[in-house]
Design a protein around this motif. Structure first.
Motif, PDB file in Angstrom:
ATOM      1  N   PHE A  32     -27.835  23.070  21.691  1.00  0.00           N
ATOM      2  CA  PHE A  32     -27.774  21.787  22.394  1.00  0.00           C
ATOM      3  C   PHE A  32     -29.166  21.165  22.491  1.00  0.00           C
ATOM      4  O   PHE A  32     -29.351  19.980  22.202  1.00  0.00           O
ATOM      5  CB  PHE A  32     -27.168  21.984  23.778  1.00  0.00           C
ATOM      6  CG  PHE A  32     -27.063  20.727  24.584  1.00  0.00           C
ATOM      7  CD1 PHE A  32     -26.162  19.733  24.237  1.00  0.00           C
ATOM      8  CD2 PHE A  32     -27.853  20.547  25.706  1.00  0.00           C
ATOM      9  CE1 PHE A  32     -26.063  18.571  24.977  1.00  0.00           C
ATOM     10  CE2 PHE A  32     -27.759  19.389  26.458  1.00  0.00           C
ATOM     11  CZ  PHE A  32     -26.864  18.405  26.090  1.00  0.00           C
ATOM     12  N   PHE A  33     -30.154  21.970  22.860  1.00  0.00           N
ATOM     13  CA  PHE A  33     -31.523  21.478  22.999  1.00  0.00           C
ATOM     14  C   PHE A  33     -32.049  20.936  21.670  1.00  0.00           C
ATOM     15  O   PHE A  33     -32.621  19.843  21.619  1.00  0.00           O
ATOM     16  CB  PHE A  33     -32.430  22.602  23.523  1.00  0.00           C
ATOM     17  CG  PHE A  33     -33.881  22.234  23.565  1.00  0.00           C
ATOM     18  CD1 PHE A  33     -34.359  21.368  24.534  1.00  0.00           C
ATOM     19  CD2 PHE A  33     -34.773  22.738  22.638  1.00  0.00           C
ATOM     20  CE1 PHE A  33     -35.696  21.011  24.589  1.00  0.00           C
ATOM     21  CE2 PHE A  33     -36.107  22.392  22.670  1.00  0.00           C
ATOM     22  CZ  PHE A  33     -36.571  21.529  23.650  1.00  0.00           C
ATOM     23  N   VAL A  34     -31.836  21.684  20.593  1.00  0.00           N
ATOM     24  CA  VAL A  34     -32.343  21.263  19.281  1.00  0.00           C
ATOM     25  C   VAL A  34     -31.689  19.952  18.858  1.00  0.00           C
ATOM     26  O   VAL A  34     -32.360  19.035  18.367  1.00  0.00           O
ATOM     27  CB  VAL A  34     -32.113  22.373  18.233  1.00  0.00           C
ATOM     28  CG1 VAL A  34     -32.351  21.864  16.819  1.00  0.00           C
ATOM     29  CG2 VAL A  34     -32.995  23.565  18.526  1.00  0.00           C
ATOM     30  N   ARG A  35     -30.391  19.827  19.067  1.00  0.00           N
ATOM     31  CA  ARG A  35     -29.695  18.603  18.652  1.00  0.00           C
ATOM     32  C   ARG A  35     -30.126  17.397  19.477  1.00  0.00           C
ATOM     33  O   ARG A  35     -30.247  16.289  18.953  1.00  0.00           O
ATOM     34  CB  ARG A  35     -28.192  18.809  18.725  1.00  0.00           C
ATOM     35  CG  ARG A  35     -27.726  19.768  17.658  1.00  0.00           C
ATOM     36  CD  ARG A  35     -26.264  20.038  17.745  1.00  0.00           C
ATOM     37  NE  ARG A  35     -25.905  21.050  16.768  1.00  0.00           N
ATOM     38  CZ  ARG A  35     -24.721  21.127  16.206  1.00  0.00           C
ATOM     39  NH1 ARG A  35     -23.783  20.252  16.521  1.00  0.00           N
ATOM     40  NH2 ARG A  35     -24.461  22.066  15.345  1.00  0.00           N
ATOM     41  N   ILE A  36     -30.370  17.606  20.773  1.00  0.00           N
ATOM     42  CA  ILE A  36     -30.832  16.501  21.619  1.00  0.00           C
ATOM     43  C   ILE A  36     -32.242  16.070  21.207  1.00  0.00           C
ATOM     44  O   ILE A  36     -32.552  14.877  21.160  1.00  0.00           O
ATOM     45  CB  ILE A  36     -30.768  16.897  23.111  1.00  0.00           C
ATOM     46  CG1 ILE A  36     -29.323  17.075  23.551  1.00  0.00           C
ATOM     47  CG2 ILE A  36     -31.470  15.878  23.987  1.00  0.00           C
ATOM     48  CD1 ILE A  36     -28.465  15.827  23.476  1.00  0.00           C
ATOM     49  N   VAL A  37     -33.087  17.033  20.866  1.00  0.00           N
ATOM     50  CA  VAL A  37     -34.441  16.699  20.418  1.00  0.00           C
ATOM     51  C   VAL A  37     -34.391  15.934  19.097  1.00  0.00           C
ATOM     52  O   VAL A  37     -35.135  14.964  18.903  1.00  0.00           O
ATOM     53  CB  VAL A  37     -35.315  17.973  20.310  1.00  0.00           C
ATOM     54  CG1 VAL A  37     -36.611  17.689  19.571  1.00  0.00           C
ATOM     55  CG2 VAL A  37     -35.602  18.530  21.692  1.00  0.00           C
ATOM     56  N   VAL A  38     -33.509  16.331  18.191  1.00  0.00           N
ATOM     57  CA  VAL A  38     -33.372  15.608  16.920  1.00  0.00           C
ATOM     58  C   VAL A  38     -32.934  14.167  17.184  1.00  0.00           C
ATOM     59  O   VAL A  38     -33.470  13.228  16.587  1.00  0.00           O
ATOM     60  CB  VAL A  38     -32.385  16.331  15.981  1.00  0.00           C
ATOM     61  CG1 VAL A  38     -31.989  15.457  14.802  1.00  0.00           C
ATOM     62  CG2 VAL A  38     -32.990  17.640  15.493  1.00  0.00           C
ATOM     63  N   LEU A  39     -31.967  13.966  18.081  1.00  0.00           N
ATOM     64  CA  LEU A  39     -31.547  12.609  18.421  1.00  0.00           C
ATOM     65  C   LEU A  39     -32.704  11.804  19.009  1.00  0.00           C
ATOM     66  O   LEU A  39     -32.864  10.622  18.705  1.00  0.00           O
ATOM     67  CB  LEU A  39     -30.383  12.636  19.416  1.00  0.00           C
ATOM     68  CG  LEU A  39     -29.023  13.040  18.880  1.00  0.00           C
ATOM     69  CD1 LEU A  39     -27.994  13.030  20.005  1.00  0.00           C
ATOM     70  CD2 LEU A  39     -28.583  12.143  17.758  1.00  0.00           C
ATOM     71  N   LEU A  40     -33.509  12.436  19.847  1.00  0.00           N
ATOM     72  CA  LEU A  40     -34.655  11.763  20.454  1.00  0.00           C
ATOM     73  C   LEU A  40     -35.681  11.359  19.395  1.00  0.00           C
ATOM     74  O   LEU A  40     -36.185  10.234  19.412  1.00  0.00           O
ATOM     75  CB  LEU A  40     -35.289  12.676  21.503  1.00  0.00           C
ATOM     76  CG  LEU A  40     -36.492  12.129  22.245  1.00  0.00           C
ATOM     77  CD1 LEU A  40     -36.059  10.977  23.142  1.00  0.00           C
ATOM     78  CD2 LEU A  40     -37.132  13.218  23.067  1.00  0.00           C
ATOM     79  N   VAL A  41     -35.960  12.247  18.466  1.00  0.00           N
ATOM     80  CA  VAL A  41     -36.937  11.951  17.412  1.00  0.00           C
ATOM     81  C   VAL A  41     -36.422  10.842  16.495  1.00  0.00           C
ATOM     82  O   VAL A  41     -37.168   9.911  16.151  1.00  0.00           O
ATOM     83  CB  VAL A  41     -37.270  13.232  16.608  1.00  0.00           C
ATOM     84  CG1 VAL A  41     -38.042  12.919  15.347  1.00  0.00           C
ATOM     85  CG2 VAL A  41     -38.027  14.215  17.480  1.00  0.00           C
ATOM     86  N   VAL A  42     -35.146  10.915  16.125  1.00  0.00           N
ATOM     87  CA  VAL A  42     -34.577   9.873  15.260  1.00  0.00           C
ATOM     88  C   VAL A  42     -34.598   8.525  15.978  1.00  0.00           C
ATOM     89  O   VAL A  42     -34.986   7.505  15.403  1.00  0.00           O
ATOM     90  CB  VAL A  42     -33.140  10.249  14.836  1.00  0.00           C
ATOM     91  CG1 VAL A  42     -32.418   9.075  14.208  1.00  0.00           C
ATOM     92  CG2 VAL A  42     -33.164  11.428  13.880  1.00  0.00           C
ATOM     93  N   GLY A  43     -34.194   8.511  17.237  1.00  0.00           N
ATOM     94  CA  GLY A  43     -34.205   7.259  18.003  1.00  0.00           C
ATOM     95  C   GLY A  43     -35.591   6.680  18.137  1.00  0.00           C
ATOM     96  O   GLY A  43     -35.783   5.472  17.965  1.00  0.00           O
ATOM     97  N   THR A  44     -36.559   7.517  18.421  1.00  0.00           N
ATOM     98  CA  THR A  44     -37.938   7.048  18.546  1.00  0.00           C
ATOM     99  C   THR A  44     -38.460   6.519  17.212  1.00  0.00           C
ATOM    100  O   THR A  44     -39.117   5.485  17.153  1.00  0.00           O
ATOM    101  CB  THR A  44     -38.847   8.185  19.053  1.00  0.00           C
ATOM    102  OG1 THR A  44     -38.329   8.683  20.284  1.00  0.00           O
ATOM    103  CG2 THR A  44     -40.261   7.710  19.255  1.00  0.00           C
TER     104      THR A  44
END
Length: 124
Positions: A32-44
């Motif tokens: 869950f943490f890794v996927r949320i971080v990936v979403l954050l990086v892509v969004g940024t």
């Protein structure tokens, strides 16, 4: 009209995420943490790319809208999968739309360990 969109779009995203998420798929804390971080990086990254001077404002806004909807959809899917690991109702994912409550809810999802699987689930 804008007020109606504020209500309809999140509910539509939740309904789409709820009905497209497998009931047998779980996410543990690390996944869950890794996927949320990936979403954050892509969004940024998308925000930084569309805010540059080389992108037309209308095109940038359209790209941000599309990517924002996709990120919202996947965020809800990941939260539903994490809630399934905790054996909680998937409807708790609607807390993602509550101001300040969404941050507390995200911390709860990141910190609580998942429930152990029963034998029928392990061997099926």
């Amino acid at each position: 009209m804008f007020q109606l969109l504020i209500i309809v779009v999140p509910i539509g995203l939740f309904v789409a995420a709820y009905f497209t998420t497998s009931r047998e798929r779980y996410l543990n804390r690390m996944e869950f943490f890794v996927r949320i971080v990936v979403l954050l990086v892509v969004g940024t990254g998308v925000v930084l790319l569309t805010s540059s001077q080389s992108v037309d404002a209308t095109l940038g806004a359209l790209i941000l809208l599309c990517v924002g909807l996709l990120i919202g959809y996947f965020n809800l899917r990941f939260q539903i999968m994490r809630l399934q690991d905790l054996r909680w109702s998937p409807f708790f994912a609607l807390l993602a739309y509550v101001p300040v409550g969404n941050l507390i809810f995200l911390l709860v999802l990141l910190l609580l360990p998942g429930k152990p699987k029963v034998n029928a689930e392990v061997f099926s």
